[in-house]
Design a protein around this motif. Structure first.
Motif, PDB file in Angstrom:
ATOM      1  N   THR A   1       0.843  -1.192   0.000  1.00  0.00           N
ATOM      2  CA  THR A   1       0.000   0.000   0.000  1.00  0.00           C
ATOM      3  C   THR A   1       0.884   1.251   0.000  1.00  0.00           C
ATOM      4  OG1 THR A   1      -0.124  -0.183   2.417  1.00  0.00           O
ATOM      5  CG2 THR A   1      -1.955  -1.106   1.154  1.00  0.00           C
TER       6      THR A   1
ATOM      7  N   LYS B   1      -5.091  -0.627  -1.462  1.00  0.00           N
ATOM      8  CA  LYS B   1      -5.349   0.652  -0.805  1.00  0.00           C
ATOM      9  C   LYS B   1      -5.087   0.539   0.686  1.00  0.00           C
ATOM     10  CE  LYS B   1     -10.100   0.839   0.884  1.00  0.00           C
ATOM     11  NZ  LYS B   1      -9.729   1.452   2.181  1.00  0.00           N
TER      12      LYS B   1
ATOM     13  N   THR C   1      -7.930   4.760   3.950  1.00  0.00           N
ATOM     14  CA  THR C   1      -8.375   5.495   2.758  1.00  0.00           C
ATOM     15  C   THR C   1      -9.835   5.152   2.481  1.00  0.00           C
ATOM     16  OG1 THR C   1      -6.159   5.443   1.790  1.00  0.00           O
ATOM     17  CG2 THR C   1      -7.995   5.897   0.305  1.00  0.00           C
TER      18      THR C   1
ATOM     19  N   ASP D   1      -5.035   5.663  -4.218  1.00  0.00           N
ATOM     20  CA  ASP D   1      -3.979   4.840  -3.618  1.00  0.00           C
ATOM     21  C   ASP D   1      -3.320   3.947  -4.660  1.00  0.00           C
ATOM     22  OD1 ASP D   1      -4.448   5.966  -1.170  1.00  0.00           O
ATOM     23  OD2 ASP D   1      -4.820   4.083  -0.121  1.00  0.00           O
TER      24      ASP D   1
END
Length: 338
Positions: free
Chosen positions: A89, A143, A147, A155
């Protein structure tokens, strides 16, 4: 037999601790010398072209086993034709609370509710740059937990921007069951918007770096036939380079008698996923009509199950749980016989 003896000892330890201990050991210099002797020279080269890339054989390691790219070199010596690292991520994150990996040994299954625990994209880049492996490295991106799903695509674009020059191909993971609402990105306008923005970013980066990095979309095994047909239609429309079928399943019906309260949630992988993922591959193969290659993953634990994935339409295959339950010999057996 030696591996099964070692496995018996490792299975006495918590699954996540066992995983970390095992890879620290095989990543040591002394063990890598043994790998050079026992593994590398016994693996035949069976090159195949897919997504415009040349793979030394059809078998890869699935994302999840090396989230941070720390074990690329030692995994490569086992003979894999390609290595997929991640899921990674934009920012580091702890993931879900422990314990979060559980074995159902009698079913050759694993339940995980990891939640994209990783050290972030910048750390992964450092590890890829340090690696001596010059074959195919796929990077699986996701992600961050914090988020909002409405901003999730951003992302993915951040990760693409940073990893593009270092990856052989990039996998967009929108199918993990362990990040809240992530799977909604597989449906309707969310899916179309994601594909449009991902392809737009790929085009920009291709132009910037004069390097084309293929994009694969990793999907869930819990989709209906109608949903799979719609996904196929959109993958073709947006000229996605590959589809990975499949991620883990939330369907625990096949292990119901083995369930304990502590691991009633999470993604199920291993043998119980085998037929489910193969069925998804069959549906995709018919609907995609060879316009987009399929990477088959889910429950491969033998030469037979590997061949079934390919027969059903997979161009490439990946293993994870099968390696945990059967060891490196499974890699050699599959590569030699497909």
């Amino acid at each position: 037999m030696f591996y099964y003896f070692i496995r018996k000892l490792l299975f006495l330890i918590d699954a996540e601790k066992s995983h970390n201990l095992t890879f620290k050991c095989i990543n040591s210099k002394s063990f890598q010398l043994l790998q050079d002797f026992f593994f590398t020279h016994k693996i035949p080269s069976k090159k195949i072209t897919c997504m415009g890339l040349t793979f030394k054989n059809k078998l890869g390691i699935a994302a999840g086993i090396d989230k941070n790219g720390e074990y690329i070199d030692c995994l490569s010596k086992m003979g894999f034709g390609f290595i997929e690292v991640g899921t990674v991520t934009p920012l580091p994150q702890y993931g879900n609370i422990k314990p979060r990996i559980f074995r159902i040994t009698s079913k050759e299954a694993i339940i995980n509710k990891m939640g994209f625990n990783n050290l972030g994209i910048e750390n992964l880049i450092k590890n890829i740059k340090k690696s001596r492996f010059k074959e195919i490295i796929g990077v699986n991106i996701g992600k961050n937990k914090n988020t909002n799903i409405d901003n999730a695509v951003q992302d993915y674009l951040i990760c693409m921007e940073k990893i593009y020059i270092y990856a052989s191909y990039i996998t967009i993971n929108i199918s993990s069951p362990n990040t809240i609402n992530l799977r909604t990105l597989q449906y309707g306008q969310n899916f179309k918007s994601l594909l449009y923005k991902i392809k737009k970013k790929q085009h920009e980066l291709h132009k910037k770096y004069l390097k084309y990095v293929p994009i694969a979309i990793k999907i869930s095994p819990d989709l209906s036939k109608k949903e799979l047909l719609n996904i196929s239609k959109q993958l073709i429309r947006y000229e996605i380079d590959a589809v990975i079928a499949t991620n883990t399943t939330l369907d625990h019906s096949s292990i119901q008698n083995n369930l304990k309260k502590i691991y009633q949630k999470g993604g199920l992988s291993g043998l119980p996923l085998q037929k489910k993922s193969t069925n998804v591959i069959s549906i995709l193969s018919k609907s995609l009509k060879k316009k987009i290659p399929i990477i088959g993953v889910g429950g491969i634990n033998s030469i037979y199950s590997a061949k079934e994935k390919i027969k059903s339409g997979a161009s490439l295959i990946q293993i994870y749980s099968g390696l945990i339950y059967h060891g490196p010999k499974l890699i050699r057996n599959i590569i030699k016989n497909i």
